[in-house]
Design a protein around this motif. Structure first.
Motif, mmCIF file in Angstrom:
data_model
loop_
_atom_site.group_PDB
_atom_site.id
_atom_site.type_symbol
_atom_site.label_atom_id
_atom_site.label_comp_id
_atom_site.label_asym_id
_atom_site.label_seq_id
_atom_site.Cartn_x
_atom_site.Cartn_y
_atom_site.Cartn_z
ATOM 1 N N CYS A 1 40.577 30.241 32.882
ATOM 2 C CA CYS A 1 40.685 31.656 32.833
ATOM 3 C C CYS A 1 39.749 32.411 31.758
ATOM 4 N N ASP B 1 36.739 41.086 32.798
ATOM 5 C CA ASP B 1 37.799 41.548 33.564
ATOM 6 C C ASP B 1 38.898 40.547 33.780
ATOM 7 N N TRP B 2 40.054 40.867 33.163
ATOM 8 C CA TRP B 2 41.132 39.804 33.060
ATOM 9 C C TRP B 2 41.833 39.621 34.488
ATOM 10 N N ASP B 3 41.767 40.665 35.359
ATOM 11 C CA ASP B 3 42.139 40.606 36.778
ATOM 12 C C ASP B 3 41.526 39.682 37.662
ATOM 13 N N LEU B 4 40.033 39.955 37.516
ATOM 14 C CA LEU B 4 39.000 38.953 38.015
ATOM 15 C C LEU B 4 39.024 37.705 37.665
ATOM 16 N N GLN C 1 41.304 36.001 36.651
ATOM 17 C CA GLN C 1 42.812 35.188 37.166
ATOM 18 C C GLN C 1 42.497 35.043 38.559
ATOM 19 N N ASP C 2 41.708 35.919 39.407
ATOM 20 C CA ASP C 2 41.500 35.672 40.564
ATOM 21 C C ASP C 2 40.468 34.478 40.775
#
Length: 180
Positions: free
Chosen positions: A36, A45-48, A50-51
């Motif tokens: 991660c 970008d943390w959301d990206l 995680q994806d």
């Protein structure tokens, strides 16, 4: 002699390949955060990130049985993560050029007025963000993750000489940025 964590990873990979499902859980616990963080280095970008991490684990699950040398699990999984992150950036067009000068002017124009350790670390982190993505990744893999040049070459998919060049240029540019 191999590093103890590499030995443990190798044993876990071999155990999973032989059918031990708990071994994958342990690998996940050991590597998920690293993957991660690596994805975040690309995406910012943390959301990206995680994806990308989730996509990386999907690929690992689908291909771990084909991994011939369990000792190379670390560089193998990081290579997958890097490629997934780059694919994600290309497909989502989320890559935004970072303007070092604007960031410096906005947040820390007098960065060296104080000499505390935290301020110095923050200035290095800001300068790191100003480096081109390829240089930043090589620098972080070499110094923060402590990968060898050969492993970085495998992870990034470039030659060892290219890794050396990027590392040299990154150091030089970092020196200039920090002096400013």
């Amino acid at each position: 002699m191999a590093h103890p964590t590499k030995i443990l990873d190798s044993l876990l990979v071999l155990s999973f390949q032989r059918g031990d499902k708990k071994a994958l859980t342990l690998l996940f616990k050991r590597w998920n955060k690293k993957i991660c963080v690596q994805a975040f280095r690309y995406t910012n970008d943390w959301d990206l990130a995680q994806d990308v991490t989730q996509d990386t684990w999907r690929t690992v699950l689908g291909k771990i049985h084909m991994l011939r040398d369990a000792n190379k699990f670390g560089s193998w999984v990081m290579t997958i993560a890097n490629r997934k992150a780059l694919d994600y950036l290309k497909s989502n067009k989320k890559y935004i050029k970072f303007s070092y000068h604007q960031e410096l002017d906005d947040s820390c124009s007098d960065i060296y007025e104080t000499v505390s350790k935290e301020d110095k670390i923050n200035s290095v982190l800001i300068a790191l963000k100003a480096l081109p993505l390829e240089q930043r990744i090589v620098l972080q893999l070499f110094y923060l993750e402590e990968y060898s040049m050969k492993d970085i070459s495998k992870i990034t998919g470039v030659t060892v000489n290219t890794v050396k060049t990027r590392l040299f240029r990154a150091r030089e540019k970092l020196k200039l940025l920090i002096k400013k």
